[in-house]
Design an enzyme around this catalytic site. Structure first.
Site, PDB file in Angstrom:
ATOM      1  N   LYS A  97      29.852  50.897  42.853  1.00  0.00           N
ATOM      2  CA  LYS A  97      29.172  49.606  42.982  1.00  0.00           C
ATOM      3  C   LYS A  97      27.807  49.648  42.274  1.00  0.00           C
ATOM      4  O   LYS A  97      27.506  50.600  41.575  1.00  0.00           O
ATOM      5  CB  LYS A  97      29.058  49.229  44.462  1.00  0.00           C
ATOM      6  CG  LYS A  97      30.398  49.259  45.219  1.00  0.00           C
ATOM      7  CD  LYS A  97      31.310  48.098  44.863  1.00  0.00           C
ATOM      8  CE  LYS A  97      32.754  48.273  45.297  1.00  0.00           C
ATOM      9  NZ  LYS A  97      33.038  48.190  46.719  1.00  0.00           N
TER      10      LYS A  97
HETATM   11  C1  LIG Z   1      34.191  48.074  47.750  1.00  0.00           C
HETATM   12  C2  LIG Z   1      34.461  46.841  48.497  1.00  0.00           C
HETATM   13  C3  LIG Z   1      34.461  46.782  49.902  1.00  0.00           C
HETATM   14  C4  LIG Z   1      34.391  48.006  50.769  1.00  0.00           C
HETATM   15  O1  LIG Z   1      33.304  48.785  50.520  1.00  0.00           O
HETATM   16  P1  LIG Z   1      33.200  50.272  51.127  1.00  0.00           P
HETATM   17  O2  LIG Z   1      31.717  50.539  51.116  1.00  0.00           O
HETATM   18  O3  LIG Z   1      33.962  51.170  50.209  1.00  0.00           O
HETATM   19  O4  LIG Z   1      33.746  50.241  52.500  1.00  0.00           O
HETATM   20  C5  LIG Z   1      34.608  45.553  50.509  1.00  0.00           C
HETATM   21  N1  LIG Z   1      34.785  44.431  49.787  1.00  0.00           N
HETATM   22  C6  LIG Z   1      34.815  44.455  48.443  1.00  0.00           C
HETATM   23  C7  LIG Z   1      34.983  43.164  47.711  1.00  0.00           C
HETATM   24  C8  LIG Z   1      34.675  45.660  47.759  1.00  0.00           C
HETATM   25  O5  LIG Z   1      34.756  45.679  46.423  1.00  0.00           O
END
Ligand SMILES: *Cc1c(COP(=O)(O)O)cnc(C)c1O
Length: 389
Positions: A192
């Site tokens: 991210k």
């Molecule tokens: C990555 C992601 C999540 C979950 O994130 P984590 O920190 O890995 O639990 C939730 N929603 C979206 C749209 C994502 O891309």
């Protein structure tokens, strides 16, 4: 580690990030200490939000946001089919039923008009949702103005899943400021925008939500005498008020996250620069390029194009294989959630959300991350141009 020479996404860790983590490792607090609060305050300030609650990942953040919103058995949660499964699973953790609202074929986000139509029908049948999770797909907010108006009219709690969108803005204000959504969720998974290895956060302007979220992340326990049900019995006293979880973030993770907040603006600036280059370099190829949502400035977590399959001789799978054979870690975001076997067991079928399904058959995520150089990007474009010719 990605097996590809040029992955679709990749974290950037510098010496300051490393030093910040090592400093916490040498301190008395390894978890739920002062660095958590500093990380929360830094991001709340950056996003112009009143409260921020850090947790172990964004999936946990979505879960406790739904609990705080009052979601339970017999309720409905609606989200976009074009998302990671976590945006829907949070409803199932609460025992609620999940449904989807198809995407806008231009922005690939939940379509506000389809949401309005579906709400109208749900009102008639007495099945209005308690929570709507609106995803800021690829880093760009949906039509939040229209969706927030619907939230007031129909009384659902609007949660923005901004896992892709920390650093983005909407109507001139940072995503997370709470002007539209009751709660906003960020993810700090390495792929991210900024990372804490694993980590997530809920931002809100509502004091009651913030207090509940803090309690839920730590077993439902409070040591605040003001909220206990019987008088405080001493300094050692605590009470479990409800069924909570251990969703805490460590101070090691918070130290990395806090250090990365200082790099958020340059990260997003570089992502925007690369996205603008893609828009230019790919113009004229048999592709549909991303379109801006009115008022939204994307953080560009992903750069997704759609293949114009009527104008190329290869299938989507062949394009993927050809690019991956060149060491380019192209990816697909997302397989529509309702097509997952688990959701098929819940009664969903192919054809239920045709825009998301059509999108899925054409989508391709190209490499995009702050350390991607212009030269590497040119190489991606050259391979793509050759393959699509
Ligand atoms: C990555 C992601 C999540 C979950 O994130 P984590 O920190 O890995 O639990 C939730 N929603 C979206 C749209 C994502 O891309």
């Amino acid at each position: 580690m990605s097996p590809y020479r040029i992955p679709y996404g990749c974290q950037s860790i510098d010496q300051a990030d490393i030093d910040a983590v090592v400093a916490v490792l040498k301190s008395p607090w390894l978890t739920q200490g002062p660095t958590i609060e500093r990380f929360e305050r830094a991001l709340a300030e950056h996003c112009q939000a009143e409260h921020a609650v850090a947790v172990c990942n964004a999936t946990a953040a979505l879960h406790i946001a739904c609990v705080a919103a009052g979601l339970g058995p017999g309720d409905w949660l609606w989200t976009s089919p074009n998302t990671f499964v976590a945006s829907a699973n949070c409803g199932r953790y609460c025992g609620a039923q999940v449904d989807f609202v198809d995407i806008d074929p231009r922005t690939w986000n939940m379509d506000a008009q389809r949401l309005a139509d579906k709400l109208e029908a749900a009102e008639r049948s007495g099945t209005l949702p308690k929570v709507v999770v609106v995803v800021a797909f690829a880093g760009q907010s949906a039509d939040l103005q229209a969706i927030a108006r619907l939230s007031q009219r129909y009384g659902f709690v609007l949660i923005e899943d901004a896992a892709h969108a920390v650093g983005a803005s909407y109507m001139g204000r940072p995503v997370g400021c709470g002007a539209y959504a009751a709660m906003t969720i960020f993810s700090f998974h390495p792929v991210k925008i900024i990372t804490s290895a694993e980590g997530g956060m809920v931002l809100t302007n509502r004091q009651d939500f913030a207090e509940r979220l803090r309690r839920l992340r730590s077993h439902g326990i409070t040591s605040d005498p003001a909220v206990m049900q019987v008088p405080d019995k001493g300094l050692w006293y605590y009470q479990q008020m409800e069924l909570g979880f251990n969703y805490r973030m460590t101070d090691l993770q918070a130290a990395l996250g806090l250090s990365q907040v200082a790099r958020l603006e340059p990260f997003v600036a570089r992502r925007r620069e690369l996205a603008a280059r893609y828009q230019q370099l790919l113009a004229g190829l048999p592709l549909t390029l991303p379109v801006a949502q009115d008022g939204a400035e994307s953080a560009w977590h992903l750069y997704v194009v759609r293949l114009d399959l009527s104008r190329i001789s290869l299938t989507q799978a062949q394009v993927f294989e050809a690019l991956r054979a060149q060491g380019l870690g192209v990816n697909l975001h997302y397989i529509p959630v309702h097509l997952q076997p688990y959701y098929q067991e819940q009664g969903f079928a192919e054809g239920d959300f045709p825009e998301a399904e059509r999108y899925f058959l054409e989508a391709l995520s190209l490499p995009l991350f702050p350390e991607l150089s212009d030269e590497m990007q040119d190489e991606v474009v050259e391979h793509l141009r050759r393959i699509l010719d």
